[in-house]
Design an enzyme around this catalytic site. Structure first.
Site, PDB file in Angstrom:
ATOM      1  N   HIS A  74     -46.689  21.683 121.375  1.00 25.67           N
ATOM      2  CA  HIS A  74     -47.309  22.256 120.169  1.00 25.67           C
ATOM      3  C   HIS A  74     -48.689  22.818 120.529  1.00 25.67           C
ATOM      4  CE1 HIS A  74     -49.042  22.608 116.194  1.00 25.67           C
ATOM      5  NE2 HIS A  74     -47.817  22.563 115.714  1.00 25.67           N
ATOM      6  N   GLU A 134     -44.432  29.633 117.224  1.00 23.21           N
ATOM      7  CA  GLU A 134     -45.500  29.259 116.299  1.00 23.21           C
ATOM      8  C   GLU A 134     -46.785  30.012 116.645  1.00 23.21           C
ATOM      9  OE1 GLU A 134     -44.696  25.292 114.299  1.00 23.21           O
ATOM     10  OE2 GLU A 134     -45.748  24.833 116.136  1.00 23.21           O
TER      11      GLU A 134
END
Ligand code: PGA
Length: 224
Positions: free
Chosen positions: A101, A150
């Site tokens: 992430h 993302e």
């Protein structure tokens, strides 16, 4: 996506105490209707063990394809690594693991070498990595079958990418490896379908939109 089985990954980040998570799970399971897709709930490490039985209960009672996931795994295997959680310690508890992430890449200097080790450890422990990349140049380690696109500008900002651009990036990423692509970044009940209806997008990662279980349920039900 033409297949009506979206994957919705719930990234709760460093939110919710045990008590708050118990209340969240009660509300979530009460309002969740039948859903044809897959749901992956990723709370922080200390909350995993209390979440596990509830997830199993929802799976059984509502016949929903729902799983538990971690938000990270260690690059190391079990041993003298204080503060780390080895992938093998998550075996039997989690089915998925978010890896790479952008908040970890930025705040903990995780690089491709570290992330490749994490993917390997996750796979060895039988966990399915959800590997995050920030743009179409993102490298995808071997063995990864689920990738989350993302873009940093969209995470927690209320400023999502356009579904058209996300679809294009997803198409480029799919040329690199045979992977399913999820979109993440300011997903809401109003925009989820615009992403999941795109040809190359198989689902979404939801961060801030998952803190309120009622809002998350709307996202899940609107994703089809
Ligand atoms: P957001 O976060 O939904 O709050 O934008 C998504 C993520 O970081 O996975």
């Amino acid at each position: 996506m033409n297949d009506p089985h979206p994957i919705i990954v719930v990234n709760l980040k460093a939110n919710k105490s045990s008590e708050q998570m118990a209340a969240w799970l009660d509300e979530f399971s009460e309002v969740l209707q039948s859903f044809q897709g897959t749901i992956v709930v990723c709370p922080s490490f200390p909350i995993l063990t209390i979440t596990h039985p509830k997830i199993e209960e929802i799976k059984k009672n509502k016949s929903i394809n729902i799983h538990l996931g971690s938000q990270d795994v260690s690059q190391f295997e079990q041993g003298p690594y204080t503060g780390e959680v080895a992938a093998s310690q998550l075996k039997g508890l989690c089915t998925f693991a978010i890896i790479g992430h952008s908040e970890r890449r930025q705040n903990f200097s995780e690089n491709q070498e570290t992330l490749t080790k994490k993917v390997k450890n996750a796979k060895n422990a039988g966990l399915e990595p959800i590997f995050c990349v920030q743009d179409q140049a993102g490298e995808i380690p071997e063995g990864v079958t689920t990738v989350a696109y993302e873009p940093i500008f969209a995470i927690g900002t209320g400023n999502p990418d356009t579904p058209e651009n996300a679809d294009q990036v997803a198409a480029v990423l799919k040329q690199k490896r045979d992977v399913s692509i999820l979109y993440g970044g300011s997903v809401t009940p109003d925009n989820i379908r615009l992403f999941t209806e795109k040809e190359n997008i198989a689902g979404a990662i939801v961060g801030s939109g998952s803190l309120d279980p009622q809002n998350l349920i709307k996202i899940i039900h609107n994703s089809i």
